[in-house]
Design an enzyme around this catalytic site. Structure first.
Site, PDB file in Angstrom:
ATOM      1  CE1 TYR A  81      -2.017   5.930  -6.280  1.00 45.03           C
ATOM      2  CE2 TYR A  81      -3.707   7.553  -6.783  1.00 45.03           C
ATOM      3  CZ  TYR A  81      -3.323   6.389  -6.163  1.00 45.03           C
ATOM      4  OH  TYR A  81      -4.237   5.678  -5.415  1.00 45.03           O
ATOM      5  CB  SER A 103      -7.329   6.586  -7.549  1.00 45.96           C
ATOM      6  OG  SER A 103      -7.280   7.878  -6.994  1.00 45.96           O
TER       7      SER A 103
HETATM    8  P1  NAD Z   1      -1.635   0.594   1.596  1.00 45.95           P
HETATM    9  O1  NAD Z   1      -0.300   1.225   1.343  1.00 45.95           O
HETATM   10  O2  NAD Z   1      -2.016   0.306   3.004  1.00 45.95           O
HETATM   11  O3  NAD Z   1      -1.801  -0.736   0.761  1.00 45.95           O
HETATM   12  C1  NAD Z   1      -1.029  -1.060  -0.372  1.00 45.95           C
HETATM   13  C2  NAD Z   1      -0.476  -2.455  -0.151  1.00 45.95           C
HETATM   14  O4  NAD Z   1       0.209  -2.875  -1.337  1.00 45.95           O
HETATM   15  C3  NAD Z   1       0.549  -2.516   0.989  1.00 45.95           C
HETATM   16  O5  NAD Z   1       0.279  -3.661   1.789  1.00 45.95           O
HETATM   17  C4  NAD Z   1       1.887  -2.622   0.277  1.00 45.95           C
HETATM   18  O6  NAD Z   1       2.858  -3.278   1.061  1.00 45.95           O
HETATM   19  C5  NAD Z   1       1.482  -3.401  -0.965  1.00 45.95           C
HETATM   20  N1  NAD Z   1       2.367  -3.198  -2.136  1.00 45.95           N
HETATM   21  C6  NAD Z   1       2.788  -2.024  -2.659  1.00 45.95           C
HETATM   22  N2  NAD Z   1       3.521  -2.253  -3.761  1.00 45.95           N
HETATM   23  C7  NAD Z   1       3.566  -3.598  -3.943  1.00 45.95           C
HETATM   24  C8  NAD Z   1       4.166  -4.454  -4.904  1.00 45.95           C
HETATM   25  N3  NAD Z   1       4.905  -3.963  -5.906  1.00 45.95           N
HETATM   26  N4  NAD Z   1       4.004  -5.798  -4.766  1.00 45.95           N
HETATM   27  C9  NAD Z   1       3.287  -6.316  -3.753  1.00 45.95           C
HETATM   28  N5  NAD Z   1       2.672  -5.559  -2.821  1.00 45.95           N
HETATM   29  C10 NAD Z   1       2.818  -4.208  -2.913  1.00 45.95           C
HETATM   30  O7  NAD Z   1      -2.713   1.549   0.908  1.00 45.95           O
HETATM   31  P2  NAD Z   1      -4.292   1.452   0.775  1.00 45.95           P
HETATM   32  O8  NAD Z   1      -4.806   2.782   1.128  1.00 45.95           O
HETATM   33  O9  NAD Z   1      -4.825   0.252   1.447  1.00 45.95           O
HETATM   34  O10 NAD Z   1      -4.447   1.301  -0.807  1.00 45.95           O
HETATM   35  C11 NAD Z   1      -4.928   0.118  -1.439  1.00 45.95           C
HETATM   36  C12 NAD Z   1      -5.247   0.442  -2.893  1.00 45.95           C
HETATM   37  O11 NAD Z   1      -6.303   1.384  -2.972  1.00 45.95           O
HETATM   38  C13 NAD Z   1      -4.084   1.050  -3.682  1.00 45.95           C
HETATM   39  O12 NAD Z   1      -4.118   0.518  -4.988  1.00 45.95           O
HETATM   40  C14 NAD Z   1      -4.400   2.521  -3.708  1.00 45.95           C
HETATM   41  O13 NAD Z   1      -3.821   3.163  -4.813  1.00 45.95           O
HETATM   42  C15 NAD Z   1      -5.900   2.479  -3.797  1.00 45.95           C
HETATM   43  N6  NAD Z   1      -6.574   3.684  -3.347  1.00 45.95           N
HETATM   44  C16 NAD Z   1      -6.482   4.070  -2.042  1.00 45.95           C
HETATM   45  C17 NAD Z   1      -7.140   5.224  -1.633  1.00 45.95           C
HETATM   46  C18 NAD Z   1      -7.090   5.721  -0.215  1.00 45.95           C
HETATM   47  O14 NAD Z   1      -7.642   6.796   0.051  1.00 45.95           O
HETATM   48  N7  NAD Z   1      -6.467   5.009   0.707  1.00 45.95           N
HETATM   49  C19 NAD Z   1      -7.909   5.953  -2.545  1.00 45.95           C
HETATM   50  C20 NAD Z   1      -7.924   5.554  -3.869  1.00 45.95           C
HETATM   51  C21 NAD Z   1      -7.282   4.396  -4.259  1.00 45.95           C
HETATM   52  C1  UD1 Z   2      -5.734  10.145  -1.655  1.00 44.13           C
HETATM   53  C2  UD1 Z   2      -4.974   8.831  -1.585  1.00 44.13           C
HETATM   54  C3  UD1 Z   2      -4.753   8.303  -2.970  1.00 44.13           C
HETATM   55  C4  UD1 Z   2      -6.107   8.231  -3.643  1.00 44.13           C
HETATM   56  C5  UD1 Z   2      -6.810   9.590  -3.661  1.00 44.13           C
HETATM   57  C6  UD1 Z   2      -8.231   9.470  -4.207  1.00 44.13           C
HETATM   58  C7  UD1 Z   2      -3.536   8.542   0.336  1.00 44.13           C
HETATM   59  C8  UD1 Z   2      -2.185   8.715   0.910  1.00 44.13           C
HETATM   60  N1  UD1 Z   2      -3.699   8.990  -0.909  1.00 44.13           N
HETATM   61  O1  UD1 Z   2      -4.930  11.164  -2.291  1.00 44.13           O
HETATM   62  O2  UD1 Z   2      -4.173   7.006  -2.895  1.00 44.13           O
HETATM   63  O3  UD1 Z   2      -5.978   7.728  -4.925  1.00 44.13           O
HETATM   64  O4  UD1 Z   2      -6.944  10.021  -2.319  1.00 44.13           O
HETATM   65  O5  UD1 Z   2      -8.863  10.704  -4.172  1.00 44.13           O
HETATM   66  O6  UD1 Z   2      -4.427   8.002   0.955  1.00 44.13           O
HETATM   67  N2  UD1 Z   2      -3.394  17.424   3.509  1.00 44.13           N
HETATM   68  C9  UD1 Z   2      -3.106  18.431   4.416  1.00 44.13           C
HETATM   69  N3  UD1 Z   2      -2.241  18.162   5.442  1.00 44.13           N
HETATM   70  C10 UD1 Z   2      -1.655  16.928   5.605  1.00 44.13           C
HETATM   71  C11 UD1 Z   2      -1.956  15.886   4.653  1.00 44.13           C
HETATM   72  C12 UD1 Z   2      -2.824  16.184   3.620  1.00 44.13           C
HETATM   73  O7  UD1 Z   2      -3.604  19.550   4.290  1.00 44.13           O
HETATM   74  O8  UD1 Z   2      -0.891  16.742   6.574  1.00 44.13           O
HETATM   75  C13 UD1 Z   2      -4.362  17.710   2.426  1.00 44.13           C
HETATM   76  C14 UD1 Z   2      -3.795  17.481   1.035  1.00 44.13           C
HETATM   77  O9  UD1 Z   2      -3.115  18.610   0.579  1.00 44.13           O
HETATM   78  C15 UD1 Z   2      -5.079  17.180   0.257  1.00 44.13           C
HETATM   79  C16 UD1 Z   2      -5.981  16.472   1.281  1.00 44.13           C
HETATM   80  O10 UD1 Z   2      -5.446  16.801   2.557  1.00 44.13           O
HETATM   81  O11 UD1 Z   2      -5.717  18.355  -0.144  1.00 44.13           O
HETATM   82  C17 UD1 Z   2      -5.988  14.968   1.094  1.00 44.13           C
HETATM   83  O12 UD1 Z   2      -4.641  14.526   1.020  1.00 44.13           O
HETATM   84  P1  UD1 Z   2      -4.259  12.973   1.072  1.00 44.13           P
HETATM   85  O13 UD1 Z   2      -4.917  12.324   2.225  1.00 44.13           O
HETATM   86  O14 UD1 Z   2      -2.776  12.870   0.951  1.00 44.13           O
HETATM   87  O15 UD1 Z   2      -5.002  12.364  -0.186  1.00 44.13           O
HETATM   88  P2  UD1 Z   2      -5.034  12.676  -1.752  1.00 44.13           P
HETATM   89  O16 UD1 Z   2      -3.840  13.398  -2.234  1.00 44.13           O
HETATM   90  O17 UD1 Z   2      -6.396  13.238  -2.026  1.00 44.13           O
END
Ligand code: NAD
Ligand code: UD1
Length: 319
Positions: free
Chosen positions: A153, A129
């Protein structure tokens, strides 16, 4: 025994995971999803219900993955590659429950890598991330910038990256940590307080509800569409080599939360009011990726611009 590539996707029932599984199955792989369904849903994979090439196994990776894969190894042979996405994904939750983050996001990674080492898996791609960087002085941020994570995290993601690098250098396993920036798109669950901001704002603006911005809204993010991210994962997974050096996955474009709220409100008919609440702890102020390394390593460039990705996301919530 099948001649197809056997790929394991941890967290494959989740948001990014299910899009990745779609692409792997379209490519002709055998795919095993390991998921504990803490946030993932079986319905994200319902389109493959009739497929013989997908198995979804309920398993918690932090307990180890050997037993979960034993039957499938008999059917499909050796696991060739792993996409490791399973994690608790909320920065805020990790600050409130650090031990839970360590268990899922750090111990869980080591368990997956221990399987990969003992079984001789060819390559592991890992969802790291942008949170590993913390606040940085030079933007767009390059992978060789100092990492000062501001949350458990971010710390656990960075520690996991070191594990991949260690296994690549000591045991010769190919690996590729990908530092995702802020991923958005269809199937991101909007209803949890820990959801990504785009899914929350799109869901609320579609219903004309208030959009609440944490802090002054000047904080920025690099929002990257899930279809681009799943494409990057496959490019990295099937590229030759991989020493464990991380690559950013973003667009290179910086958008403030204020701009984002206004844009989503506009797409949803402009019925929402916008309010401000206290800033979050551990909040990164500015975040935008330098995208050169992913281009050099596995020819990845993001293609979907924010306006188009937002339109698709809003439509998926309304449809
Ligand atoms: P998500 O919550 O939809 O996906 C995570 C999945 O992992 C879910 O299906 C959940 O049930 C499963 N999971 C969680 N803990 C587990 C465990 N202990 N054993 C087995 N399964 C487990 O979230 P996502 O946004 O798809 O995230 C996927 C990956 O990408 C994560 O590693 C997250 O940290 C990373 N990531 C996401 C973002 C973002 O913006 N969404 C950004 C940076 C990194
Ligand atoms: C997100 C991801 C994290 C990832 C990271 C990478 C999620 C839940 N988290 O974190 O897994 O590693 O990006 O950069 O996808 N905000 C508001 N109002 C709201 C919700 C959020 O203002 O209702 C703001 C937050 O304060 C933040 C921004 O929006 O400044 C993004 O927040 P969020 O989507 O939760 O993501 P990150 O904390 O950046």
């Amino acid at each position: 025994m099948s001649a197809k590539s056997f790929v394991v996707v941890t967290g494959g029932a989740g948001f990014i995971g299910s899009h990745t599984v779609d692409r792997l199955l379209e490519r002709g792989c055998n795919v095993a999803v390991l998921d504990n369904f803490s946030t993932g849903k079986r319905e994200n994979l319902a389109q493959w219900a009739e497929s013989d090439s997908l198995e979804v196994v309920a398993a918690d990776i932090s307990d180890g993955i050997f037993a979960a894969l034993a039957d499938l190894e008999e059917r499909w042979g050796k696991v060739e590659r792993i996409v490791h996405l399973a994690a608790q994904t909320s920065v805020v939750h990790s600050i409130e429950n650090p031990l839970n983050d360590v268990r899922n996001n750090y111990t869980g990674t080591v368990q997956v890598l221990e399987y990969a080492r003992r079984k001789g898996v060819r390559k592991v791609v890992f969802a790291s991330s942008a949170a590993v960087y913390g606040d940085v002085s030079t933007l767009p941020v390059r992978e060789d910038a100092p990492c000062n994570p501001l949350s458990p995290y971010g710390i656990d993601k960075l520690g996991s990256e070191y594990w991949l690098r260690y296994q690549s250098s000591i045991f010769g396993m190919d690996s590729q940590p990908l530092r995702f920036f802020n991923v958005y798109g269809p199937r991101q669950d909007p209803r949890s307080p820990y959801s990504g901001v785009i899914s929350i704002f799109s869901d609320r603006a579609s219903a004309g509800k208030e959009l609440r911005i944490f802090g002054d809204g000047a904080q920025t993010r690099d929002f990257v569409y899930v279809g681009d991210v799943s494409r990057a994962i496959l490019l990295a997974l099937f590229a030759e080599g991989g020493t464990g050096e991380a690559a950013n996955i973003g667009t290179g474009n910086e958008t403030s939360v204020n701009e984002l709220a206004a844009l989503i409100n506009e797409f949803c008919g402009g019925r929402s009011t916008i309010s401000h609440a206290a800033a979050r702890d551990g909040e990164i102020l500015r975040s935008v990726a330098d995208v050169n390394r992913a281009r050099e390593l596995f020819s990845f460039d993001a293609k979907i611009v924010l306006r188009d990705g937002l339109k698709t996301t809003v439509a998926s919530l309304q449809g």
